[in-house]
Scaffold this motif. Structure first.
Motif, PDB file in Angstrom:
ATOM      1  N   ILE A 275       0.823  -1.205   0.000  1.00 50.66           N
ATOM      2  CA  ILE A 275       0.000   0.000   0.000  1.00 50.66           C
ATOM      3  C   ILE A 275       0.859   1.258   0.000  1.00 50.66           C
ATOM      4  O   ILE A 275       0.468   2.293  -0.563  1.00 50.66           O
ATOM      5  N   ASP A 276       2.052   1.209   0.575  1.00 51.78           N
ATOM      6  CA  ASP A 276       2.928   2.382   0.525  1.00 51.78           C
ATOM      7  C   ASP A 276       3.406   2.657  -0.895  1.00 51.78           C
ATOM      8  O   ASP A 276       3.607   3.814  -1.280  1.00 51.78           O
ATOM      9  N   ALA A 277       3.597   1.598  -1.678  1.00 50.54           N
ATOM     10  CA  ALA A 277       3.950   1.790  -3.092  1.00 50.54           C
ATOM     11  C   ALA A 277       2.805   2.471  -3.836  1.00 50.54           C
ATOM     12  O   ALA A 277       3.030   3.318  -4.694  1.00 50.54           O
ATOM     13  N   VAL A 278       1.576   2.105  -3.481  1.00 51.68           N
ATOM     14  CA  VAL A 278       0.419   2.763  -4.087  1.00 51.68           C
ATOM     15  C   VAL A 278       0.406   4.244  -3.713  1.00 51.68           C
ATOM     16  O   VAL A 278       0.179   5.117  -4.563  1.00 51.68           O
ATOM     17  N   ARG A 279       0.673   4.541  -2.444  1.00 56.45           N
ATOM     18  CA  ARG A 279       0.682   5.937  -1.989  1.00 56.45           C
ATOM     19  C   ARG A 279       1.732   6.774  -2.721  1.00 56.45           C
ATOM     20  O   ARG A 279       1.613   7.995  -2.796  1.00 56.45           O
ATOM     21  N   GLY A 280       2.757   6.136  -3.253  1.00 57.50           N
ATOM     22  CA  GLY A 280       3.820   6.870  -3.936  1.00 57.50           C
ATOM     23  C   GLY A 280       3.726   6.852  -5.446  1.00 57.50           C
ATOM     24  O   GLY A 280       4.668   7.288  -6.129  1.00 57.50           O
ATOM     25  N   LEU A 281       2.608   6.388  -6.001  1.00 60.78           N
ATOM     26  CA  LEU A 281       2.492   6.277  -7.461  1.00 60.78           C
ATOM     27  C   LEU A 281       2.534   7.646  -8.142  1.00 60.78           C
ATOM     28  O   LEU A 281       1.892   8.596  -7.707  1.00 60.78           O
ATOM     29  N   ASP A 282       3.286   7.710  -9.233  1.00 60.44           N
ATOM     30  CA  ASP A 282       3.257   8.857 -10.137  1.00 60.44           C
ATOM     31  C   ASP A 282       2.526   8.432 -11.400  1.00 60.44           C
ATOM     32  O   ASP A 282       2.759   7.343 -11.931  1.00 60.44           O
ATOM     33  N   ILE A 283       1.641   9.291 -11.876  1.00 60.18           N
ATOM     34  CA  ILE A 283       0.829   8.976 -13.051  1.00 60.18           C
ATOM     35  C   ILE A 283       1.060  10.051 -14.102  1.00 60.18           C
ATOM     36  O   ILE A 283       0.927  11.250 -13.823  1.00 60.18           O
ATOM     37  N   ASP A 284       1.426   9.632 -15.294  1.00 62.04           N
ATOM     38  CA  ASP A 284       1.680  10.563 -16.396  1.00 62.04           C
ATOM     39  C   ASP A 284       0.546  10.492 -17.410  1.00 62.04           C
ATOM     40  O   ASP A 284      -0.047   9.433 -17.643  1.00 62.04           O
ATOM     41  N   LEU A 285       0.270  11.637 -18.014  1.00 61.39           N
ATOM     42  CA  LEU A 285      -0.768  11.745 -19.048  1.00 61.39           C
ATOM     43  C   LEU A 285      -0.162  12.334 -20.306  1.00 61.39           C
ATOM     44  O   LEU A 285       0.605  13.299 -20.244  1.00 61.39           O
ATOM     45  N   ARG A 286      -0.501  11.756 -21.445  1.00 61.18           N
ATOM     46  CA  ARG A 286      -0.153  12.344 -22.736  1.00 61.18           C
ATOM     47  C   ARG A 286      -1.357  12.243 -23.659  1.00 61.18           C
ATOM     48  O   ARG A 286      -1.907  11.150 -23.832  1.00 61.18           O
ATOM     49  N   VAL A 287      -1.804  13.363 -24.179  1.00 56.53           N
ATOM     50  CA  VAL A 287      -2.901  13.392 -25.144  1.00 56.53           C
ATOM     51  C   VAL A 287      -2.309  13.786 -26.488  1.00 56.53           C
ATOM     52  O   VAL A 287      -1.666  14.841 -26.603  1.00 56.53           O
ATOM     53  N   GLU A 288      -2.513  12.965 -27.502  1.00 56.32           N
ATOM     54  CA  GLU A 288      -2.013  13.241 -28.843  1.00 56.32           C
ATOM     55  C   GLU A 288      -3.200  13.415 -29.774  1.00 56.32           C
ATOM     56  O   GLU A 288      -3.999  12.493 -29.953  1.00 56.32           O
ATOM     57  N   GLY A 289      -3.335  14.612 -30.351  1.00 59.50           N
ATOM     58  CA  GLY A 289      -4.437  14.892 -31.252  1.00 59.50           C
ATOM     59  C   GLY A 289      -4.141  14.453 -32.673  1.00 59.50           C
ATOM     60  O   GLY A 289      -2.969  14.359 -33.066  1.00 59.50           O
ATOM     61  N   PRO A 290      -5.164  14.183 -33.470  1.00 62.95           N
ATOM     62  CA  PRO A 290      -4.948  13.793 -34.869  1.00 62.95           C
ATOM     63  C   PRO A 290      -4.296  14.897 -35.691  1.00 62.95           C
ATOM     64  O   PRO A 290      -3.765  14.645 -36.774  1.00 62.95           O
ATOM     65  N   ASP A 291      -4.330  16.135 -35.162  1.00 71.02           N
ATOM     66  CA  ASP A 291      -3.724  17.275 -35.844  1.00 71.02           C
ATOM     67  C   ASP A 291      -2.296  17.542 -35.388  1.00 71.02           C
ATOM     68  O   ASP A 291      -1.694  18.555 -35.759  1.00 71.02           O
ATOM     69  N   GLY A 292      -1.720  16.639 -34.584  1.00 72.58           N
ATOM     70  CA  GLY A 292      -0.369  16.829 -34.098  1.00 72.58           C
ATOM     71  C   GLY A 292      -0.288  17.503 -32.740  1.00 72.58           C
ATOM     72  O   GLY A 292       0.802  17.647 -32.172  1.00 72.58           O
ATOM     73  N   TYR A 293      -1.420  17.923 -32.199  1.00 74.06           N
ATOM     74  CA  TYR A 293      -1.451  18.547 -30.874  1.00 74.06           C
ATOM     75  C   TYR A 293      -1.006  17.551 -29.812  1.00 74.06           C
ATOM     76  O   TYR A 293      -1.366  16.372 -29.857  1.00 74.06           O
ATOM     77  N   VAL A 294      -0.222  18.007 -28.829  1.00 73.26           N
ATOM     78  CA  VAL A 294       0.219  17.152 -27.732  1.00 73.26           C
ATOM     79  C   VAL A 294       0.031  17.901 -26.419  1.00 73.26           C
ATOM     80  O   VAL A 294       0.438  19.058 -26.278  1.00 73.26           O
ATOM     81  N   LEU A 295      -0.595  17.246 -25.460  1.00 74.28           N
ATOM     82  CA  LEU A 295      -0.744  17.763 -24.102  1.00 74.28           C
ATOM     83  C   LEU A 295      -0.104  16.766 -23.148  1.00 74.28           C
ATOM     84  O   LEU A 295      -0.316  15.565 -23.259  1.00 74.28           O
ATOM     85  N   ARG A 296       0.694  17.267 -22.212  1.00 77.30           N
ATOM     86  CA  ARG A 296       1.320  16.411 -21.215  1.00 77.30           C
ATOM     87  C   ARG A 296       0.958  16.902 -19.822  1.00 77.30           C
ATOM     88  O   ARG A 296       0.796  18.103 -19.598  1.00 77.30           O
ATOM     89  N   GLY A 297       0.837  15.975 -18.903  1.00 75.01           N
ATOM     90  CA  GLY A 297       0.551  16.326 -17.523  1.00 75.01           C
ATOM     91  C   GLY A 297       0.961  15.184 -16.621  1.00 75.01           C
ATOM     92  O   GLY A 297       1.341  14.102 -17.080  1.00 75.01           O
ATOM     93  N   SER A 298       0.898  15.419 -15.333  1.00 79.65           N
ATOM     94  CA  SER A 298       1.265  14.380 -14.386  1.00 79.65           C
ATOM     95  C   SER A 298       0.487  14.562 -13.102  1.00 79.65           C
ATOM     96  O   SER A 298      -0.038  15.642 -12.808  1.00 79.65           O
TER      97      SER A 298
END
Length: 395
Positions: A275-298
């Motif tokens: 459960i401590d490993a769960v508490r320390g999880l980092d989650i990354d997001l990447r959205v890639e649009g069909p037009d070449g748009y890219v959004l990143r977050g975490s």
């Protein structure tokens, strides 16, 4: 949003979806296999996916076993699939084996407003009435008056009560602030049992929505005794314009066809991943649009306002039981504000967006955005599962 007629598909392979330490992980999948006449519970062993359905007909049953992790690691059943083949299957095509969301009979619950940054964005949605054109102006005022007051505050504490008094005096108290720093968290039912989609599938956004975003989250998988047995990734797709008009529209904002994605696998808790490993999880997001748009977050669970076990306790206990267990979205730190279209209107999806949600120890959940009205219809519920298991002699 633009037309969904042409939607490029991400190319998925075992190396792109498995956790980086997959060799040490006890991973559970669900596989739709037409030869088996329904869904199969499976163990992921590298690039080999092994059928466990004869041992545990549902994921819910498997997680009731104290030895679930050992069962998954030692699986050697005769039936197996190549992970790359499952990932390469066209989405929504029922005549070829493919991955499903890795939960089945568990109720799908979600905790909202569990991070201060996303809390402020919920307040902004409310103050704009769901109108993205007002977001920048309202954001500036809310952040100026509220921002620093929430740093490090413990929900339900005397300090939180004092902040509430100050915000009431400013005329800025909100139902979102109530659940964000008040004594009781927001916990709601995100989606019906068996309605979630898995990695590689389409995710749905209502055609009527003009302001929406992905919500990358860790999802706890809990058994009937309230024990956290594993974790996975989820996308709690959100329609900001709908919920912003009224919190009573939460169901319309959150629960639509293909609007809940979970996967790729459930990683079971064990000595290497507790459960401590769960508490320390980092989650990354990447959205890639069909037009070449890219959004990143975490997002990082280290910044969550309420401990994950407190969220479980708010969901399960003497006040509420779940005989088949539940899957609990834990909320997100991520709330995209950068402009994608008109200045000041922030981010919203375009059809054809590919959404990558990943975490080193959980792998990657990858989906393509389509109108909910065009996503493959949800046709296989609890009755269909029971009939399939009965035909296979597994009940």
């Amino acid at each position: 949003m633009e037309s969904a007629a042409a939607r490029p598909r991400p190319v998925l392979a075992a190396g792109t979806v498995l956790p980086e330490d997959a060799g040490r992980a006890a991973l559970v999948a669900r596989v739709h296999d037409p030869e088996a006449d329904g869904p199969c519970v499976a163990a992921v062993q590298g690039e080999r996916v092994v059928d466990l359905t004869a041992v545990a007909p549902t994921v819910s049953d498997l997680l009731e076993r104290d030895d679930a992790a050992e069962v998954v690691r030692e699986a050697d059943g005769g039936r197996a699939w190549r992970l790359d083949d499952l990932l390469g299957a066209p989405p929504g095509q029922g005549d070829v084996p493919h991955l499903l969301a890795p939960v089945d009979l568990q109720v799908i619950k979600a905790a909202g407003v569990t991070f201060a940054r996303s809390l402020l964005e919920r307040v902004i949605e409310e103050r704009t009435g769901g109108d993205p054109a007002q977001a920048t102006r309202v954001r500036e005022r809310v952040v100026r008056l509220v921002g620093g007051r929430l740093d490090g505050i413990r929900p339900g504490s005397p300090e939180a009560a004092k902040v509430k008094e100050l915000l009431l005096a400013e005329g800025l108290w909100s139902q979102y602030l109530e659940v964000g720093i008040g004594p009781d968290p927001e916990v709601f039912t995100k989606a019906p049992v068996l309605s979630a989609v898995g990695t590689g599938a389409d995710i749905g956004v209502l055609r009527a929505s003009v302001w929406n975003n992905p919500e990358p989250e860790a999802v706890l998988v809990v058994d009937s005794r309230g024990r956290v047995r594993g974790a996975t990734l989820g996308n709690d797709v959100n329609l900001r314009d709908v919920e912003g008009r009224s919190a009573l529209l939460l169901s319309r904002a959150k629960d639509n066809n293909a609007s809940c994605a979970i996967g790729p696998f459930v990683r079971l808790l064990d000595d290497d991943f507790g459960i401590d490993a769960v508490r320390g999880l980092d989650i990354d997001l990447r959205v890639e649009g069909p037009d070449g748009y890219v959004l990143r977050g975490s997002s990082s669970l280290r910044e969550i306002s309420r401990d994950v076990l407190d969220l479980v306790s708010a969901t399960y206990g003497a006040h509420h039981q779940y005989p088949d267990g539940f899957a609990l979205f834990t909320g997100t730190l991520f709330a995209p504000t950068e402009d994608r279209g008109a200045p000041g209107e922030g981010f919203t999806h375009e059809y054809g967006d590919t959404v990558h949600i990943s975490s080193p120890r959980l792998g990657a959940l990858v989906n393509t955005v389509v109108p909910s009205e065009e996503a493959p219809p949800w046709t296989s519920g609890v009755g269909a599962l029971m009939r399939s298991l009965a035909r296979r002699g597994l009940l």
